[in-house]
Design a protein around this motif. Structure first.
Motif, mmCIF file in Angstrom:
data_model
loop_
_atom_site.group_PDB
_atom_site.id
_atom_site.type_symbol
_atom_site.label_atom_id
_atom_site.label_comp_id
_atom_site.label_asym_id
_atom_site.label_seq_id
_atom_site.Cartn_x
_atom_site.Cartn_y
_atom_site.Cartn_z
ATOM 1 N N ARG B 193 0.794 -1.248 0.076
ATOM 2 C CA ARG B 193 -0.048 -0.265 0.029
ATOM 3 C C ARG B 193 0.917 1.371 0.205
ATOM 4 O O ARG B 193 0.647 2.357 0.832
ATOM 5 C CB ARG B 193 -1.033 0.195 1.294
ATOM 6 C CG ARG B 193 -2.158 -1.004 0.955
ATOM 7 C CD ARG B 193 -2.518 -1.390 2.379
ATOM 8 N NE ARG B 193 -2.887 -2.731 2.352
ATOM 9 C CZ ARG B 193 -4.179 -3.146 2.368
ATOM 10 N NH1 ARG B 193 -5.280 -2.152 2.103
ATOM 11 N NH2 ARG B 193 -4.605 -4.329 2.276
ATOM 12 N N LYS B 228 -3.717 -2.184 -14.062
ATOM 13 C CA LYS B 228 -3.748 -2.908 -12.998
ATOM 14 C C LYS B 228 -5.024 -3.869 -12.847
ATOM 15 O O LYS B 228 -4.964 -5.102 -12.382
ATOM 16 C CB LYS B 228 -3.683 -1.925 -11.828
ATOM 17 C CG LYS B 228 -3.403 -2.555 -10.686
ATOM 18 C CD LYS B 228 -2.744 -1.621 -9.829
ATOM 19 C CE LYS B 228 -2.068 -2.258 -8.597
ATOM 20 N NZ LYS B 228 -1.225 -1.364 -7.686
ATOM 21 N N LEU B 229 -6.087 -3.291 -13.394
ATOM 22 C CA LEU B 229 -7.343 -3.913 -13.194
ATOM 23 C C LEU B 229 -7.209 -5.322 -14.032
ATOM 24 O O LEU B 229 -7.698 -6.329 -13.645
ATOM 25 C CB LEU B 229 -8.626 -2.922 -13.771
ATOM 26 C CG LEU B 229 -9.850 -3.477 -13.367
ATOM 27 C CD1 LEU B 229 -10.063 -2.983 -11.919
ATOM 28 C CD2 LEU B 229 -10.921 -2.229 -13.929
ATOM 29 N N GLY B 232 -4.742 -7.908 -12.534
ATOM 30 C CA GLY B 232 -5.554 -8.456 -11.468
ATOM 31 C C GLY B 232 -6.594 -9.460 -11.827
ATOM 32 O O GLY B 232 -6.725 -10.700 -11.551
ATOM 33 N N GLY B 233 -7.492 -9.033 -12.776
ATOM 34 C CA GLY B 233 -8.500 -10.111 -12.977
ATOM 35 C C GLY B 233 -8.259 -11.231 -13.776
ATOM 36 O O GLY B 233 -8.624 -12.524 -13.612
ATOM 37 N N GLU B 236 -6.150 -13.736 -11.295
ATOM 38 C CA GLU B 236 -7.119 -14.267 -10.532
ATOM 39 C C GLU B 236 -7.868 -15.277 -11.023
ATOM 40 O O GLU B 236 -8.368 -16.379 -10.650
ATOM 41 C CB GLU B 236 -8.001 -12.947 -9.841
ATOM 42 C CG GLU B 236 -9.071 -14.016 -9.129
ATOM 43 C CD GLU B 236 -9.569 -12.962 -7.736
ATOM 44 O OE1 GLU B 236 -9.134 -11.841 -7.533
ATOM 45 O OE2 GLU B 236 -9.879 -13.623 -6.897
ATOM 46 N N GLY B 351 -15.005 6.296 -23.551
ATOM 47 C CA GLY B 351 -14.763 6.188 -21.997
ATOM 48 C C GLY B 351 -15.931 6.712 -21.086
ATOM 49 O O GLY B 351 -16.346 7.310 -20.271
ATOM 50 N N VAL B 358 -21.254 -2.794 -18.083
ATOM 51 C CA VAL B 358 -20.161 -3.877 -17.932
ATOM 52 C C VAL B 358 -20.327 -4.843 -17.004
ATOM 53 O O VAL B 358 -19.834 -5.932 -16.939
ATOM 54 C CB VAL B 358 -18.787 -3.166 -17.537
ATOM 55 C CG1 VAL B 358 -18.367 -2.215 -18.583
ATOM 56 C CG2 VAL B 358 -18.851 -2.528 -16.042
ATOM 57 N N ARG B 382 -14.122 -14.366 -14.971
ATOM 58 C CA ARG B 382 -14.991 -14.847 -13.757
ATOM 59 C C ARG B 382 -15.969 -13.785 -13.586
ATOM 60 O O ARG B 382 -15.921 -12.474 -13.863
ATOM 61 C CB ARG B 382 -14.048 -14.944 -12.608
ATOM 62 C CG ARG B 382 -12.961 -16.119 -12.506
ATOM 63 C CD ARG B 382 -12.236 -15.978 -11.394
ATOM 64 N NE ARG B 382 -13.059 -16.551 -10.229
ATOM 65 C CZ ARG B 382 -13.118 -15.914 -9.119
ATOM 66 N NH1 ARG B 382 -12.588 -14.901 -8.788
ATOM 67 N NH2 ARG B 382 -13.888 -16.634 -8.235
#
Lengths: 229, 445
Positions: B193, B228-229, B232-233, B236, B351, B358, B382
């Motif tokens: 963090r 980053k999103l 991560g997705g 995972e 955008g 979504v 997922r």
């Protein structure tokens, strides 16, 4: 799942119940931390806080950005509060109509599992009072009604004092649930008391029942003072 | 004698906990009762304090799971003892890379004396402020008082603490910063963090590179925002599902003819411009209705089958990839699919997508035929259980009606979650999609 046989957790005999009304998530954390400091130093006793938050998403210690369904920029753009917090668990949401309770309590022993269970049972007793049968899942602390999640939990313990807590979906429209992968479990469906009962519920009555159940289960005596804002 | 730090038993049935954070770096000095680490067990984080003052030696690193009673760290009384411990077992977390003895020694002095490096005399303070400062470990000489004659109030301590906590820093990093005279407020932390680590401080303390000096040859791109999103997705997804991919090559000459007919019929109607992707959406929906298991979510205890198809359509945008969902795609005509898909793609590129656009996907398709790749092993989104990728269309020699002919061929790749179903069903589903593409008139059945 009933722990009523034993006295549970709390050292203190009294608890100060506070109703903070509708309060921003960030401010509520600051206030909690102050109470934790006071509880640790002995300047204050145990407290039970009841509050509702404007729409906010929080990520617990094991949560990450992959638990959000929208990019961070979306939260900024829409003015939705997004906080990384010190409690356990992953992502959860708050919104008006959801009752959030934060027990700031010195634990009698280290049995945090029993504390969590007793807290969940206090919430389940509220749902039961409205005729909603509660379900628990092994290894996944929370409360479900008809397989849909109605209450979520996430706590932090420092120097033997608890903070953060439990959220119960009472009248909220569950819009916030669409922003996250709830507690890391994809496919989880949320519900609220209003949704299950088909009518909105009196929040003051829910608070009153919860306070009663909480005090009974944690063996608190008389409430110190009145409910304060 | 080193004092062990072990995982406490926090309930009758607790057997293990995850280490979420060490609050000090390897070798850093810890005060007695200062928080050494935070563990997590079933929705509760628990801060574990140090039982004795000393130097921290980490045995089990951040993110690892440890059993109840397991010793995860040690507190060495002296620097020599620390070094002996470090030689015995490797530190799992942030290791101080070959610290000369003097540096660690200085770190110790620095931690204790960090505050004394600012020798100003403290202003008078109220008893409540003094007690709070003591509790929070704040040196009063660093706090500016707002009361009469500069008297420090409780409020000043709260304010100082809030500002102070803006820069999160490991104790060792703090000591090194103090030692080297580095201003920590300008350092971007790379630890948990954004916590400033000792390496960050060392890097900040290095003199800036001169022009013409040899560079490391490495360009650093911070992973933020959409990247980053996605990262991560995707990661995972791989961790939490059992993904298997199968491929079929399909003759899409019929689909191209069908597409051409529609284009001609509606050539003057701009909002009814049908693309290959729209035909793929429709073919996939038709096949999903025949194989509902592919339109599902695995939840450990149950498999949820959906009555509806919310089709995720991968759209490449400047920041990366986003997947808007076309709701109830199975109940829409080809022209309706075309209109809605076009609107979603435009919103994505501008955008302007909303949450509603979504969320709630039940299956995803990705048409990358424009990139000229044949096949792919797409990664599941997922909680969906299937994703189809459509590759480039190429003219190839093929057997058509028992004769060799030049046909337009395309590879269709399916990734599915093997927790939900098996190869037999998945390949039948893939075959059904391909049949519709080969002969689109079957879609009206």
């Amino acid at each position: 799942m009933d722990a009523a046989g034993d006295p549970v957790a709390a050292i203190s005999k009294s608890i100060n119940v506070m109703d903070w009304g509708l309060l921003g998530y960030g401010e509520s954390v600051r206030r909690q931390l102050r109470l934790v400091e006071e509880r640790c130093s002995g300047a204050a006793g145990d407290s039970l806080i009841l509050v509702e938050h404007p729409l906010a998403v929080t990520l617990g210690r094991s949560g990450g950005q992959c638990d959000l369904l929208m990019p961070e920029t979306y939260f900024h753009r829409e003015g939705i509060e997004l906080h990384a917090v010190s409690r356990g668990g992953k992502a959860t949401f708050h919104e008006p109509g959801q009752l959030v309770v934060y027990p700031i309590v010195r634990l009698r022993d280290n049995d945090i599992k029993r504390f969590v269970l007793t807290l969940l049972e206090s919430a389940a007793a509220v749902f039961q009072a409205y005729g909603l049968p509660s379900e628990f899942k092994e290894g996944r602390p929370g409360v479900w009604v008809r397989s849909r999640k109605i209450a979520s939990i996430g706590l932090c313990v420092t120097e033997g004092v608890t903070y953060h807590g439990l959220s119960m979906n009472v009248n909220n429209d569950l819009q916030g649930s669409r922003l996250i992968v709830p507690c890391g479990h994809a496919g989880e469906v949320f519900t609220s008391m209003a949704k299950e009962l088909g009518a909105s519920v009196n929040m003051d009555a829910v608070k009153k029942i919860f306070i009663g159940e909480f005090k009974k289960r944690f063996r608190y005596g008389d409430e110190r003072g009145q409910i304060t804002d | 004698m080193a004092v062990p730090i072990y995982i406490p038993k926090l309930g009758m049935t607790m057997s293990e906990a995850t280490i979420v954070e060490w609050h000090a770096a390897e070798g850093a000095f810890l005060e007695k009762d200062g928080i050494a680490l935070t563990i997590e067990t079933e929705k509760v984080t628990w801060n574990i304090p140090a039982d004795a003052p000393g130097f921290l030696h980490i045995l089990v690193g951040k993110g690892k799971i440890a059993k109840v009673g397991e010793i995860v760290g040690q507190i060495a009384e002296t620097n020599d003892e620390l070094q002996a411990l470090q030689q015995k077992g490797p530190a799992a977390a942030e290791t101080v890379s070959g610290p000369p003895k003097t540096e660690t020694g200085r770190a110790e002095a620095g931690t204790g004396a960090a505050d004394s490096s600012k020798p100003q005399k403290a202003a008078p303070a109220s008893p409540a402020a003094k007690s709070m400062a003591k509790k929070l470990g704040i040196d009063l000489s660093l706090v500016t008082g707002s009361g009469p004659n500069g008297r420090i109030t409780e409020q000043d301590i709260v304010k100082y603490n809030e500002n102070k906590s803006e820069t999160r820093i490991t104790p060792l990093a703090k000591a090194i910063a103090s030692d080297k005279g580095v201003d920590i407020s300008g350092i971007k932390g790379t630890g948990d963090r954004g916590k400033v680590t000792s390496d960050d401080v060392r890097k900040a303390a290095e003199p800036p590179k001169q022009d013409g000096a040899p560079s490391s040859g490495i360009t650093v791109i911070p992973v933020t925002g959409m990247r980053k999103l996605i990262a991560g997705g995707m990661y995972e997804s791989i961790q939490k599902t059992a993904q298997l991919s199968v491929f079929n090559e399909v003759d899409v000459t019929g689909m191209l003819e069908f597409h051409q007919q529609i284009r001609e019929k509606y050539k003057n109607t701009e909002d009814a411009r049908v693309t290959h992707t729209d035909i793929m959406v429709m073919a996939t929906c038709r096949a999903l209705k025949r194989f509902p298991i592919m339109n599902s979510t695995f939840t450990n205890d149950e498999i949820l089958l959906y009555d509806w198809v919310n089709m995720g359509i991968a759209v490449s945008v400047s920041e990366g990839l986003i997947v808007p969902t076309l709701k109830n795609a199975d109940r829409k005509s080809l022209l309706e699919i075309a209109r809605e898909r076009k609107a979603l793609v435009e919103k994505a590129r501008d955008g302007k997508l909303l949450v509603d656009d979504v969320v709630g996907g039940t299956f995803t398709i990705s048409n990358f035929s424009m990139y000229n790749a044949d096949g792919a092993t797409p990664i599941l989104r997922r909680p969906e259980s299937g994703i189809l990728a459509f590759g480039g269309i190429k003219k190839k020699p093929a057997v058509y009606r028992d004769a060799l002919a030049i046909r337009s061929m395309m590879v269709v790749s399916l990734t599915f979650d093997h927790q939900v179903t098996d190869g037999a069903e998945a390949t039948q589903f893939l075959k059904a999609v391909c049949d519709y593409l080969e002969n689109p008139s079957l879609m009206v059945l």
